[in-house]
Design an enzyme around this catalytic site. Structure first.
Site, PDB file in Angstrom:
ATOM      1  N   ASP A   1      93.863 -40.297  90.529  1.00  0.00           N
ATOM      2  CA  ASP A   1      94.389 -38.841  90.097  1.00  0.00           C
ATOM      3  C   ASP A   1      94.260 -39.099  88.723  1.00  0.00           C
ATOM      4  OD1 ASP A   1      97.163 -39.580  92.176  1.00  0.00           O
ATOM      5  OD2 ASP A   1      96.469 -41.523  92.283  1.00  0.00           O
TER       6      ASP A   1
ATOM      7  N   HIS B   1      93.840 -35.256  87.993  1.00  0.00           N
ATOM      8  CA  HIS B   1      94.577 -34.492  88.230  1.00  0.00           C
ATOM      9  C   HIS B   1      94.226 -33.173  86.918  1.00  0.00           C
ATOM     10  CE1 HIS B   1      97.546 -35.092  91.225  1.00  0.00           C
ATOM     11  NE2 HIS B   1      98.020 -36.655  90.341  1.00  0.00           N
TER      12      HIS B   1
ATOM     13  N   ASP C   1      93.143 -36.708  94.441  1.00  0.00           N
ATOM     14  CA  ASP C   1      94.250 -36.259  93.733  1.00  0.00           C
ATOM     15  C   ASP C   1      93.330 -35.480  92.104  1.00  0.00           C
ATOM     16  OD1 ASP C   1      96.057 -35.713  95.078  1.00  0.00           O
ATOM     17  OD2 ASP C   1      97.448 -36.595  93.899  1.00  0.00           O
TER      18      ASP C   1
ATOM     19  N   ASN D   1      95.778 -35.702  98.811  1.00  0.00           N
ATOM     20  CA  ASN D   1      96.729 -34.376  99.167  1.00  0.00           C
ATOM     21  C   ASN D   1      96.729 -32.971  98.112  1.00  0.00           C
ATOM     22  OD1 ASN D   1      98.379 -36.646  97.518  1.00  0.00           O
ATOM     23  ND2 ASN D   1      99.541 -35.189  97.058  1.00  0.00           N
ATOM     24  N   HIS D   2      96.502 -33.397  97.038  1.00  0.00           N
ATOM     25  CA  HIS D   2      96.192 -32.119  96.031  1.00  0.00           C
ATOM     26  C   HIS D   2      95.235 -31.322  96.262  1.00  0.00           C
ATOM     27  CE1 HIS D   2     100.119 -32.636  93.831  1.00  0.00           C
ATOM     28  NE2 HIS D   2     100.072 -33.725  93.686  1.00  0.00           N
TER      29      HIS D   2
ATOM     30  N   ASP E   1      95.703 -28.670  97.457  1.00  0.00           N
ATOM     31  CA  ASP E   1      97.111 -26.985  96.814  1.00  0.00           C
ATOM     32  C   ASP E   1      96.170 -25.978  96.446  1.00  0.00           C
ATOM     33  OD1 ASP E   1      98.713 -29.106  96.451  1.00  0.00           O
ATOM     34  OD2 ASP E   1      97.968 -29.632  93.864  1.00  0.00           O
TER      35      ASP E   1
ATOM     36  N   HIS F   1      93.556 -42.530  99.142  1.00  0.00           N
ATOM     37  CA  HIS F   1      94.475 -41.434  98.066  1.00  0.00           C
ATOM     38  C   HIS F   1      95.925 -41.630  99.013  1.00  0.00           C
ATOM     39  CE1 HIS F   1      95.987 -39.349  95.258  1.00  0.00           C
ATOM     40  NE2 HIS F   1      96.495 -38.425  96.492  1.00  0.00           N
TER      41      HIS F   1
ATOM     42  N   HIS G   1      96.834 -42.055  94.557  1.00  0.00           N
ATOM     43  CA  HIS G   1      98.177 -41.668  94.861  1.00  0.00           C
ATOM     44  C   HIS G   1      99.620 -41.958  94.175  1.00  0.00           C
ATOM     45  CE1 HIS G   1     101.148 -38.999  97.026  1.00  0.00           C
ATOM     46  NE2 HIS G   1     101.324 -39.909  97.838  1.00  0.00           N
TER      47      HIS G   1
ATOM     48  N   GLN H   1      99.989 -43.854  91.351  1.00  0.00           N
ATOM     49  CA  GLN H   1      99.517 -43.915  89.838  1.00  0.00           C
ATOM     50  C   GLN H   1     100.538 -44.783  88.862  1.00  0.00           C
ATOM     51  OE1 GLN H   1      99.807 -38.866  90.324  1.00  0.00           O
ATOM     52  NE2 GLN H   1     100.567 -39.898  88.308  1.00  0.00           N
TER      53      GLN H   1
ATOM     54  N   ARG I   1     111.690 -34.389  86.339  1.00  0.00           N
ATOM     55  CA  ARG I   1     111.618 -34.654  87.667  1.00  0.00           C
ATOM     56  C   ARG I   1     113.249 -35.458  88.612  1.00  0.00           C
ATOM     57  NH1 ARG I   1     106.707 -36.378  90.463  1.00  0.00           N
ATOM     58  NH2 ARG I   1     107.668 -37.547  92.377  1.00  0.00           N
TER      59      ARG I   1
ATOM     60  N   ARG J   1     115.140 -33.448  91.037  1.00  0.00           N
ATOM     61  CA  ARG J   1     115.662 -33.842  91.969  1.00  0.00           C
ATOM     62  C   ARG J   1     117.085 -34.273  92.674  1.00  0.00           C
ATOM     63  NH1 ARG J   1     109.113 -35.462  93.716  1.00  0.00           N
ATOM     64  NH2 ARG J   1     108.152 -33.664  92.877  1.00  0.00           N
TER      65      ARG J   1
ATOM     66  N   ARG K   1     108.160 -28.164  87.746  1.00  0.00           N
ATOM     67  CA  ARG K   1     106.483 -29.963  87.694  1.00  0.00           C
ATOM     68  C   ARG K   1     106.896 -30.046  86.111  1.00  0.00           C
ATOM     69  NH1 ARG K   1     105.116 -31.533  92.723  1.00  0.00           N
ATOM     70  NH2 ARG K   1     104.014 -33.266  91.441  1.00  0.00           N
TER      71      ARG K   1
HETATM   72  P1  ATP Z   1     100.778 -37.266  93.380  1.00  0.00           P
HETATM   73  O1  ATP Z   1     101.584 -38.530  93.479  1.00  0.00           O
HETATM   74  O2  ATP Z   1      99.950 -37.808  94.722  1.00  0.00           O
HETATM   75  O3  ATP Z   1     100.158 -36.889  92.579  1.00  0.00           O
HETATM   76  P2  ATP Z   1     102.986 -36.128  93.458  1.00  0.00           P
HETATM   77  O4  ATP Z   1     103.622 -37.603  92.257  1.00  0.00           O
HETATM   78  O5  ATP Z   1     102.359 -34.638  93.559  1.00  0.00           O
HETATM   79  O6  ATP Z   1     102.171 -36.039  94.348  1.00  0.00           O
HETATM   80  P3  ATP Z   1     105.182 -35.386  94.393  1.00  0.00           P
HETATM   81  O7  ATP Z   1     105.889 -35.248  93.034  1.00  0.00           O
HETATM   82  O8  ATP Z   1     106.482 -36.115  95.476  1.00  0.00           O
HETATM   83  O9  ATP Z   1     103.817 -35.913  94.894  1.00  0.00           O
HETATM   84  O10 ATP Z   1     104.785 -33.936  95.184  1.00  0.00           O
HETATM   85  C1  ATP Z   1     104.739 -33.299  96.309  1.00  0.00           C
HETATM   86  C2  ATP Z   1     106.580 -32.243  96.419  1.00  0.00           C
HETATM   87  O11 ATP Z   1     105.319 -31.500  95.463  1.00  0.00           O
HETATM   88  C3  ATP Z   1     106.487 -32.223  97.564  1.00  0.00           C
HETATM   89  O12 ATP Z   1     107.097 -32.380  97.937  1.00  0.00           O
HETATM   90  C4  ATP Z   1     106.841 -30.444  97.203  1.00  0.00           C
HETATM   91  O13 ATP Z   1     108.393 -30.812  96.701  1.00  0.00           O
HETATM   92  C5  ATP Z   1     105.966 -30.207  95.738  1.00  0.00           C
HETATM   93  N1  ATP Z   1     104.237 -28.759  96.384  1.00  0.00           N
HETATM   94  C6  ATP Z   1     103.769 -29.007  96.437  1.00  0.00           C
HETATM   95  N2  ATP Z   1     103.582 -28.393  96.471  1.00  0.00           N
HETATM   96  C7  ATP Z   1     103.815 -27.073  96.815  1.00  0.00           C
HETATM   97  C8  ATP Z   1     103.402 -25.997  96.141  1.00  0.00           C
HETATM   98  N3  ATP Z   1     102.513 -24.997  96.545  1.00  0.00           N
HETATM   99  N4  ATP Z   1     104.367 -25.001  96.081  1.00  0.00           N
HETATM  100  C9  ATP Z   1     106.096 -26.018  95.598  1.00  0.00           C
HETATM  101  N5  ATP Z   1     106.680 -26.985  95.812  1.00  0.00           N
HETATM  102  C10 ATP Z   1     104.978 -27.766  96.018  1.00  0.00           C
HETATM  103 ZN    ZN Z   2      98.374 -37.871  95.677  1.00  0.00          ZN
END
Ligand code: ATP
Ligand code: ZN
Length: 515
Positions: free
Chosen positions: A16, A18, A59, A91-92, A95, A188, A221, A223, A340, A344, A375
């Protein structure tokens, strides 16, 4: 056969990342210091007759505008230079467009591994790689959370299927056990204490319990540092620099090094015949600070000098990113809330601002965005382009759908059902909603109940319009138009036009009543 000397194998790991190629303002983490630390660990291990494997749990992408604007090139090239052996696909990594992912893969001198991502019946990535160390074979397979399917822009994963990681692991582990003395999964998927993943797809613990024969899981993932206080009890107040005991499930060690290159995890194994013993485990902080009793930030470990060559390599990327980002955009009399924890769960000022900016740009009657697309907050005072990109880093486009009131009501009903706390939870402008236990009871635009027969124009991002976060698809609706405007640019233009912003103008007030 002649008995072989035991193999001393040190697995180093991160996850992660990032976009954190550069250290933060406190001098914490950063890839130049990471290089120094890893070089030193390599030398130390070599001197003691051991071997090193360097893995990442995925990520690498998304999170810092300087990196995002440059498609994580500084980060991935630095990983080449540090000498990573493999990384999991996070997953990222989806993006950006498939073209960007292909470009990133072409940069890498090591494989992105994932066994559970398929396109047209074929795996999209190498499922595993076998590494040779001092005549021993070590298998490393990659796995990616199947939540990716619902977390990313649907267009970026068109035709791609994420199968259950544990099912792929069950198929591969026997094959890998036959080929190698040690089987490692770089994943991940998240570490969920005692396998309690809640709303998330199953993570490392569940997989290790389900699949016998894994020796080590290098995760990501969720984190968090995976440092256990006891059986199935994770220390969620882990202090950098303190001892860390990894998790163990069904014979597999499970490790994770929090995030952002804050730590390099170090796991020393001795492989002797069929016996694999973990003789030492540490999370080594990369210039991390901790709070002293008097509240001051103090180094959590030794200070690690930045590798000069790496620093010189990364510097132009940082300078280029900064030059593009330092541009002032406007100002606000207070923080616009996109935290966040709140965004949410309830309408917030920043959610309202973004939705209004989309209405303003498109002339729509109302706008809706998924809160997971927000974000960060916007800070009080001056707002820079960097601040805006931190809020909306995804490069979505703003779309508009013209539809009948009846269709709009159906859509808003679906939006009202989105779970508070999830990224799907809606932020809106232009509409007043009354929601009772997830059921839409009333929806008004400009003080009028929505007329089922009238036409309305809804602004949203291509993410939600294409079914992201489980929203009903609108991109195939005859009234759908993708404006092509970048979401962050739309917000930027609105802030510039209305500055200085007054936070009070964006209080959601009675926009959404939940009972
Ligand atoms: P990771 O732990 O891998 O970093 P994450 O923490 O980013 O994943 P979340 O913060 O829950 O996981 O992010 C996933 C959410 O991000 C999705 O449910 C969606 O709401 C948002 N998201 C992801 N891609 C997009 C995008 N292109 N546009 C808008 N929202 C997005
Ligand atoms: Zn992730």
């Amino acid at each position: 056969p002649t008995p072989r000397p035991p193999l001393k194998l040190t697995v180093l790991h991160t996850n992660d990342h990032h976009g954190r190629f550069w250290p933060n303002a406190d001098g914490e983490y950063g890839m130049a210091a990471r290089k120094t630390l890893i070089d030193r660990l390599r030398a130390e291990v070599k001197a003691s007759g051991g071997e090193v494997l360097l893995l990442d749990g995925g990520d690498v992408n998304t999170g810092v505008p300087e990196s995002d604007l440059q498609d994580a090139e500084p980060d991935l090239q630095a990983m080449n230079r540090i000498g990573y052996d493999a990384m999991a696909v996070g997953n990222h990594e989806f993006d950006k467009s498939p073209a960007v992912l292909a470009k990133q893969r072409s940069w890498l001198k090591f494989p992105m591994l994932s066994a559970n991502i398929y396109k047209d019946g074929q795996r999209l990535f190498e499922p595993y790689r076998i590494f040779e160390r001092a005549g021993y074979k070590i298998a490393v397979m990659g796995l990616t959370t199947d939540d990716t399917q619902k977390m990313v822009l649907p267009d970026n994963i068109r035709g791609i299927t994420f199968t259950k990681p544990a099912a792929e692991a069950a198929k591969l582990v026997p094959e890998l056990r036959a080929k190698a003395v040690m089987v490692i999964a770089t994943t991940h998927m998240g570490h969920y204490t005692d396998g309690q993943a809640g709303v998330n797809a199953a993570g490392d613990v569940e997989m290790a319990r389900a699949v016998k024969g894994l020796d080590l899981v290098v995760g990501g993932h969720s984190q968090n540092p995976v440092c256990m206080l006891g059986e199935n009890k994770r220390n969620d107040a882990y202090v950098p620099g303190s001892p860390c005991a990894p998790d163990r499930q069904n014979g597999a060690w499970i490790v994770q090094a929090h995030e952002w290159g804050k730590y390099v995890g170090r796991a020393d194994f001795v492989i002797d015949g069929p016996k694999i013993e973990l003789v030492r485990y540490e999370l080594l902080p990369v210039n991390m600070k901790k709070r002293a009793p008097d509240g001051k930030k103090v180094p959590a470990g030794e200070t690690i000098a930045e590798d000069a060559e790496m620093k010189a390599y990364l510097q132009p990327f940082q300078a280029n990113g900064q030059a593009r980002l330092a541009v002032p955009v406007g100002a606000t009399d207070g923080v616009l809330d996109g935290d966040r924890e709140r965004v949410r769960k309830q309408p917030t000022t920043l959610g309202t601002l973004i939705a209004r900016a989309m209405m303003d740009k498109t002339g729509a009657d109302l706008a809706l965005i998924n809160s997971g697309g927000v974000r960060d907050s916007l800070p009080a005072g001056q707002i820079s382009y960097r601040d805006v990109l931190k809020v909306q880093p995804f490069g979505n486009t703003v779309a508009i759908v013209q539809m009948k009131g009846a269709e709009l009501l159906t859509y808003l009903k679906a939006a009202a059902k989105m779970t508070p706390g999830s990224g799907a939870f809606p932020q809106t402008a232009g509409v007043r909603l009354v929601i009772e236990a997830g059921e839409l009871k009333d929806a008004r635009i400009g003080n009028q109940a929505i007329d089922p027969l009238r036409d309305y124009r809804l602004a949203l991002t291509n993410f939600t319009a294409t079914g992201g976060d489980g929203y009903p698809k609108l991109n195939t609706h005859p009234g759908y138009v993708d404006s092509g405007f970048n979401d962050a640019d739309v917000l930027r233009a609105y802030i510039a036009k209305r500055s200085p912003l007054k936070v009070a103008d964006y209080e959601p007030g009675d926009a959404v009543t939940r009972r």
